[in-house]
Design a protein around this motif. Structure first.
Motif, PDB file in Angstrom:
ATOM      1  N   LEU A 278       6.140 -32.525  20.301  1.00 62.85           N
ATOM      2  CA  LEU A 278       7.007 -32.892  19.180  1.00 62.85           C
ATOM      3  C   LEU A 278       7.466 -34.339  19.304  1.00 62.85           C
ATOM      4  CD1 LEU A 278       8.679 -32.182  16.674  1.00 62.85           C
ATOM      5  CD2 LEU A 278      10.459 -31.306  18.210  1.00 62.85           C
ATOM      6  N   GLU A 279       7.874 -34.732  20.505  1.00 64.09           N
ATOM      7  CA  GLU A 279       8.363 -36.096  20.721  1.00 64.09           C
ATOM      8  C   GLU A 279       7.275 -37.118  20.402  1.00 64.09           C
ATOM      9  OE1 GLU A 279      10.819 -38.618  24.135  1.00 64.09           O
ATOM     10  OE2 GLU A 279       9.791 -36.757  24.677  1.00 64.09           O
ATOM     11  N   GLU A 280       6.072 -36.886  20.888  1.00 65.95           N
ATOM     12  CA  GLU A 280       4.988 -37.837  20.655  1.00 65.95           C
ATOM     13  C   GLU A 280       4.588 -37.881  19.183  1.00 65.95           C
ATOM     14  OE1 GLU A 280       2.774 -38.030  25.000  1.00 65.95           O
ATOM     15  OE2 GLU A 280       1.921 -36.721  23.437  1.00 65.95           O
ATOM     16  N   LEU A 281       4.657 -36.738  18.523  1.00 59.61           N
ATOM     17  CA  LEU A 281       4.354 -36.711  17.096  1.00 59.61           C
ATOM     18  C   LEU A 281       5.333 -37.584  16.320  1.00 59.61           C
ATOM     19  CD1 LEU A 281       3.007 -35.581  14.513  1.00 59.61           C
ATOM     20  CD2 LEU A 281       4.560 -33.619  14.677  1.00 59.61           C
ATOM     21  N   LEU A 282       6.623 -37.422  16.614  1.00 62.91           N
ATOM     22  CA  LEU A 282       7.642 -38.176  15.875  1.00 62.91           C
ATOM     23  C   LEU A 282       7.692 -39.645  16.295  1.00 62.91           C
ATOM     24  CD1 LEU A 282      10.478 -35.501  15.784  1.00 62.91           C
ATOM     25  CD2 LEU A 282       8.844 -36.080  13.994  1.00 62.91           C
ATOM     26  N   LEU A 283       7.334 -39.934  17.538  1.00 55.96           N
ATOM     27  CA  LEU A 283       7.294 -41.325  17.996  1.00 55.96           C
ATOM     28  C   LEU A 283       6.045 -42.045  17.509  1.00 55.96           C
ATOM     29  CD1 LEU A 283       8.554 -40.997  21.680  1.00 55.96           C
ATOM     30  CD2 LEU A 283       9.734 -42.133  19.787  1.00 55.96           C
ATOM     31  N   GLY A 284       5.058 -41.294  17.094  1.00 56.87           N
ATOM     32  CA  GLY A 284       3.845 -41.916  16.590  1.00 56.87           C
ATOM     33  C   GLY A 284       2.935 -42.455  17.668  1.00 56.87           C
ATOM     34  N   GLY A 285       3.042 -41.925  18.872  1.00 58.78           N
ATOM     35  CA  GLY A 285       2.180 -42.395  19.949  1.00 58.78           C
ATOM     36  C   GLY A 285       2.412 -41.632  21.228  1.00 58.78           C
TER      37      GLY A 285
ATOM     38  N   GLU B 170       8.007 -25.047  13.824  1.00 58.24           N
ATOM     39  CA  GLU B 170       6.597 -25.298  13.540  1.00 58.24           C
ATOM     40  C   GLU B 170       6.442 -25.934  12.157  1.00 58.24           C
ATOM     41  OE1 GLU B 170       3.943 -25.164  15.227  1.00 58.24           O
ATOM     42  OE2 GLU B 170       4.267 -23.838  16.940  1.00 58.24           O
ATOM     43  N   SER B 171       7.251 -25.477  11.201  1.00 60.44           N
ATOM     44  CA  SER B 171       7.191 -26.036   9.850  1.00 60.44           C
ATOM     45  C   SER B 171       7.637 -27.492   9.843  1.00 60.44           C
ATOM     46  CB  SER B 171       8.067 -25.212   8.894  1.00 60.44           C
ATOM     47  OG  SER B 171       7.602 -23.886   8.790  1.00 60.44           O
ATOM     48  N   ILE B 172       8.677 -27.800  10.635  1.00 57.31           N
ATOM     49  CA  ILE B 172       9.138 -29.183  10.728  1.00 57.31           C
ATOM     50  C   ILE B 172       8.046 -30.064  11.323  1.00 57.31           C
ATOM     51  CG2 ILE B 172      10.772 -30.716  11.909  1.00 57.31           C
ATOM     52  CD1 ILE B 172      12.880 -28.523  11.622  1.00 57.31           C
ATOM     53  N   MET B 173       7.376 -29.576  12.351  1.00 52.74           N
ATOM     54  CA  MET B 173       6.291 -30.349  12.962  1.00 52.74           C
ATOM     55  C   MET B 173       5.147 -30.575  11.968  1.00 52.74           C
ATOM     56  SD  MET B 173       5.940 -29.054  16.920  1.00 52.74           S
ATOM     57  CE  MET B 173       4.599 -30.218  17.185  1.00 52.74           C
ATOM     58  N   GLU B 174       4.822 -29.536  11.224  1.00 49.68           N
ATOM     59  CA  GLU B 174       3.745 -29.670  10.243  1.00 49.68           C
ATOM     60  C   GLU B 174       4.125 -30.669   9.151  1.00 49.68           C
ATOM     61  OE1 GLU B 174       1.256 -26.856   7.079  1.00 49.68           O
ATOM     62  OE2 GLU B 174       2.584 -25.938   8.578  1.00 49.68           O
ATOM     63  N   LEU B 175       5.386 -30.589   8.709  1.00 58.03           N
ATOM     64  CA  LEU B 175       5.874 -31.514   7.690  1.00 58.03           C
ATOM     65  C   LEU B 175       5.832 -32.948   8.199  1.00 58.03           C
ATOM     66  CD1 LEU B 175       7.244 -31.706   4.857  1.00 58.03           C
ATOM     67  CD2 LEU B 175       9.435 -31.543   6.047  1.00 58.03           C
ATOM     68  N   ALA B 176       6.285 -33.148   9.446  1.00 61.02           N
ATOM     69  CA  ALA B 176       6.278 -34.488  10.024  1.00 61.02           C
ATOM     70  C   ALA B 176       4.857 -35.011  10.171  1.00 61.02           C
ATOM     71  CB  ALA B 176       6.971 -34.456  11.385  1.00 61.02           C
ATOM     72  N   ASP B 177       3.953 -34.158  10.628  1.00 60.56           N
ATOM     73  CA  ASP B 177       2.566 -34.572  10.837  1.00 60.56           C
ATOM     74  C   ASP B 177       1.935 -35.038   9.536  1.00 60.56           C
ATOM     75  OD1 ASP B 177       0.203 -34.990  12.216  1.00 60.56           O
ATOM     76  OD2 ASP B 177      -0.497 -32.942  11.891  1.00 60.56           O
ATOM     77  N   LYS B 178       2.214 -34.351   8.450  1.00 60.84           N
ATOM     78  CA  LYS B 178       1.578 -34.667   7.166  1.00 60.84           C
ATOM     79  C   LYS B 178       2.272 -35.794   6.406  1.00 60.84           C
ATOM     80  CE  LYS B 178      -0.414 -30.100   6.209  1.00 60.84           C
ATOM     81  NZ  LYS B 178      -0.402 -28.934   5.276  1.00 60.84           N
ATOM     82  N   HIS B 179       3.621 -35.912   6.556  1.00 55.26           N
ATOM     83  CA  HIS B 179       4.358 -36.762   5.623  1.00 55.26           C
ATOM     84  C   HIS B 179       5.235 -37.844   6.248  1.00 55.26           C
ATOM     85  CE1 HIS B 179       3.074 -34.145   2.376  1.00 55.26           C
ATOM     86  NE2 HIS B 179       3.544 -33.089   3.033  1.00 55.26           N
ATOM     87  N   ILE B 180       5.256 -37.946   7.596  1.00 57.30           N
ATOM     88  CA  ILE B 180       6.153 -38.940   8.188  1.00 57.30           C
ATOM     89  C   ILE B 180       5.775 -40.356   7.760  1.00 57.30           C
ATOM     90  CG2 ILE B 180       4.881 -39.314  10.353  1.00 57.30           C
ATOM     91  CD1 ILE B 180       7.694 -39.241  11.735  1.00 57.30           C
TER      92      ILE B 180
END
Length: 333
Positions: free
Chosen positions: A11-18, A122-132
């Motif tokens: 989750l952290e790496e997804l939101l940090l973008g790296g 899981e929904s938050i992660m999916e949302l972030a992955d698609k739309h951040i």
């Protein structure tokens, strides 16, 4: 970790973008800043302290350190200036991030009173992955808009100072305070109370913006606003009082407004004028607006308002003051 919950590192790496790939020693070496300065920056951003051998930095962190170093090398900011700027970003973004996570969590779970479970996360992660990538430019856009508005206010204030010295500006400031909030907090559950506070803040924020003022801060049952002119300050105060009366979810408010020298600092405002506005709020009846003598003097010739002198009162820290009630003028027959 609870079964079914996402991996925190993922989750952290997804939101940090790296990928988390560098230690503090690596980041210092790659960016060219000192170890001590990188530590000050990390804390100013509001991040927890990390050991030198902990892998906690991404390519984005190193790029940020490089940008900061270039700003100092070019003489745009010194070290103290950078720390102050970074602290402003960190404190602002901390609240924004918590607000967004709470909002998304409440939207994605069936019972808003329960903490988000594995499915919601899981929904938050999916949302972030698609739309951040779509959310991020909105943050920058909002920042630029607010920066432009703040710069315009600063220019207007400078144009009206006429050679005055000192950091204080003559400004109209006001507090709007919900009536009987303590009693209400005992009667409502946490989510109901949060909704009342949110609705109050939404109403006040929209009014302040539409009138051309600035929402300085929110304090749960109270908001502090400022306005460049007495007229705008009066309009904000009266409009908030009237709008909240029509709100079934929010109790009445008391509004206190004062005009005078105000010290703007770190996005907040300070000084005797601010303290006076707070004291005037406690003198107002529910649904009414009480103003100080200076604001009354500024507005007394305006046909849109009716100003009534009331009994002089002692207030803590300011002695005896002369308050006035501000109302809209009755329509001409």
């Amino acid at each position: 970790m609870s079964a079914g919950l996402p991996d925190p590192k993922e989750l952290e790496e997804l939101l940090l973008g790296g990928e988390l790939r560098y230690t503090r020693v690596d980041a210092v070496r790659l960016s060219g800043v000192t170890r001590e300065f990188s530590g000050r920056l990390w804390l100013a951003f509001g991040y927890p302290s990390m050991g030198d051998d902990v892998i906690a930095y991404t390519e984005g962190d190193v790029a940020a350190l490089n940008r900061i170093r270039r700003l100092m090398d070019d003489g745009v900011l010194d070290e103290d200036g950078v720390i102050r700027l970074v602290r402003a970003f960190g404190q602002t973004m901390t609240r924004l991030a918590e607000w967004q996570v709470n909002l998304l969590g409440s939207m994605l779970r069936d019972d808003p009173n329960e903490p988000p479970g594995a499915e919601a996360l899981e929904s938050i992660m999916e949302l972030a992955d698609k739309h951040i990538g779509e959310f991020e430019p909105l943050v920058v856009h909002a920042w630029r808009r607010q920066l432009a508005a703040a710069g315009t206010r600063a220019m207007a204030a400078a144009a009206t100072r006429d050679g005055e010295t000192g950091a204080a500006l003559r400004t109209t400031v006001g507090f709007a305070d919900m009536v009987s909030f303590t009693q209400m907090s005992r009667e409502l559950d946490e989510m109901e109370l949060a909704r009342v506070v949110e609705r109050f803040e939404e109403t006040a924020s929209d009014i302040v913006a539409s009138c051309g003022g600035r929402l300085v801060k929110t304090l749960g049952d109270e908001v502090l606003f400022s306005a460049a002119t007495p007229k705008v300050g009066g309009e904000i105060a009266l409009t908030i009082a009237a709008a909240v009366k029509d709100e079934t979810e929010v109790p009445d408010v008391r509004v206190g407004v004062a005009h005078g020298p105000v010290l703007p600092l770190m996005g907040d405002v300070f000084g005797t004028t601010v303290n006076l506005a707070a004291r005037l709020t406690s003198l107002a009846r529910p649904g009414s607006v009480v103003i100080d003598a200076e604001l009354a003097d500024e507005l007394e010739k305006d046909p849109d308002y009716e100003i009534t002198r009331i009994v002089r009162r002692p207030v803590r820290g300011l002695g005896i003051i002369q308050p006035y009630v501000l109302r809209r003028a009755a329509p001409t027959p």
